[in-house]
Design an enzyme around this catalytic site. Structure first.
Site, PDB file in Angstrom:
ATOM      1  N   ILE A  17       0.805  -0.901  -0.047  1.00 27.36           N
ATOM      2  CA  ILE A  17      -0.105   0.182  -0.007  1.00 27.36           C
ATOM      3  C   ILE A  17       0.995   1.275   0.026  1.00 27.36           C
ATOM      4  O   ILE A  17       0.430   2.243  -0.495  1.00 27.36           O
ATOM      5  CB  ILE A  17      -1.104  -0.109   1.137  1.00 27.36           C
ATOM      6  N   LYS A 102      -4.950   2.131   7.845  1.00 26.54           N
ATOM      7  CA  LYS A 102      -6.384   1.571   8.742  1.00 26.54           C
ATOM      8  C   LYS A 102      -5.932   0.008   8.930  1.00 26.54           C
ATOM      9  O   LYS A 102      -5.235  -0.463   8.146  1.00 26.54           O
ATOM     10  CB  LYS A 102      -7.616   1.839   7.738  1.00 26.54           C
ATOM     11  N   ASP A 187      -8.876  -4.861   8.164  1.00 20.18           N
ATOM     12  CA  ASP A 187      -8.330  -4.205   6.837  1.00 20.18           C
ATOM     13  C   ASP A 187      -9.617  -3.971   5.791  1.00 20.18           C
ATOM     14  O   ASP A 187      -9.739  -3.035   5.138  1.00 20.18           O
ATOM     15  CB  ASP A 187      -7.253  -4.982   6.011  1.00 20.18           C
TER      16      ASP A 187
END
Length: 194
Positions: A17, A102, A187
């Site tokens: 990510i 997150k 997630d």
């Protein structure tokens, strides 16, 4: 009109990510991609090269080294959720603003500790939950709350799915709750429960 200096941003970790976020940082007019850290200097170098880090970006073989750099204003933390508490608190104590991927913590108690650290250090905290901050989300909420369209909603059923090849099912952190602490629920599952 004075032009403000860009926010010098470092990335703690080389998660997949972080590739997207490093590109976003480099495209931002008020941020500079300034450093990356990994537990391996070779991995950090490869990540910086593969993701177009500028030549002046610093490469670190430890997270601590990046946090000790006085030229870094903020850090993006894409590490597993189980590591957020430790690194977020340490980053705050080193006066680094935080962008936490997150979910920001394993539970409310951990989140409270992170909040205390950022508040006592006077730094900013932002979560990496783009969907919650996207204008489309508020539009959806307003649309679904319109009693003229739907009456009064009492229950919403939702489902989230994604294609997962064998490599994902074997290697991705979201299917390894011992590494992440929350697995897929933390997630992906929050999209449904939010």
């Amino acid at each position: 009109m004075a032009i403000e200096a860009p926010i010098r941003t470092g990335i703690l970790g080389c998660a997949e990510i972080a590739r997207k976020l490093s590109r976003a940082i480099s495209l931002s007019p008020n941020a500079a991609l300034s450093a990356v850290a990994s537990r391996s200097i070779d991995k950090a170098k490869a990540f910086a090269e593969a993701n177009g880090f500028p030549p002046h970006a610093k490469i670190y073989g430890s997270y601590e080294s990046l946090l000790d750099d006085p030229d870094i204003d903020a850090v993006y933390v894409p590490l597993p959720t189980s590591l957020h508490l430790h690194w977020a608190v340490l980053a705050a104590k080193k006066n680094k603003h935080l962008l936490l991927e997150k979910p920001v913590a394993l539970n409310v108690s951990e989140f409270d500790v992170i909040l205390e650290a950022v508040e006592s250090s006077g730094v900013q905290l932002m979560d990496g939950t783009m969907w919650m901050h996207h204008p489309r989300t508020l539009t959806m909420k307003d649309f679904l709350s319109d009693a003229d369209h739907f009456g009064q909603l009492k229950t919403v059923h939702s489902c989230f799915s994604s294609a997962a090849d064998p490599a994902f099912l074997k290697n991705d952190i979201r299917v390894k709750p011992d590494l992440d602490g929350l697995g897929a629920l933390g997630d992906l599952g929050w999209y449904c429960i939010r």
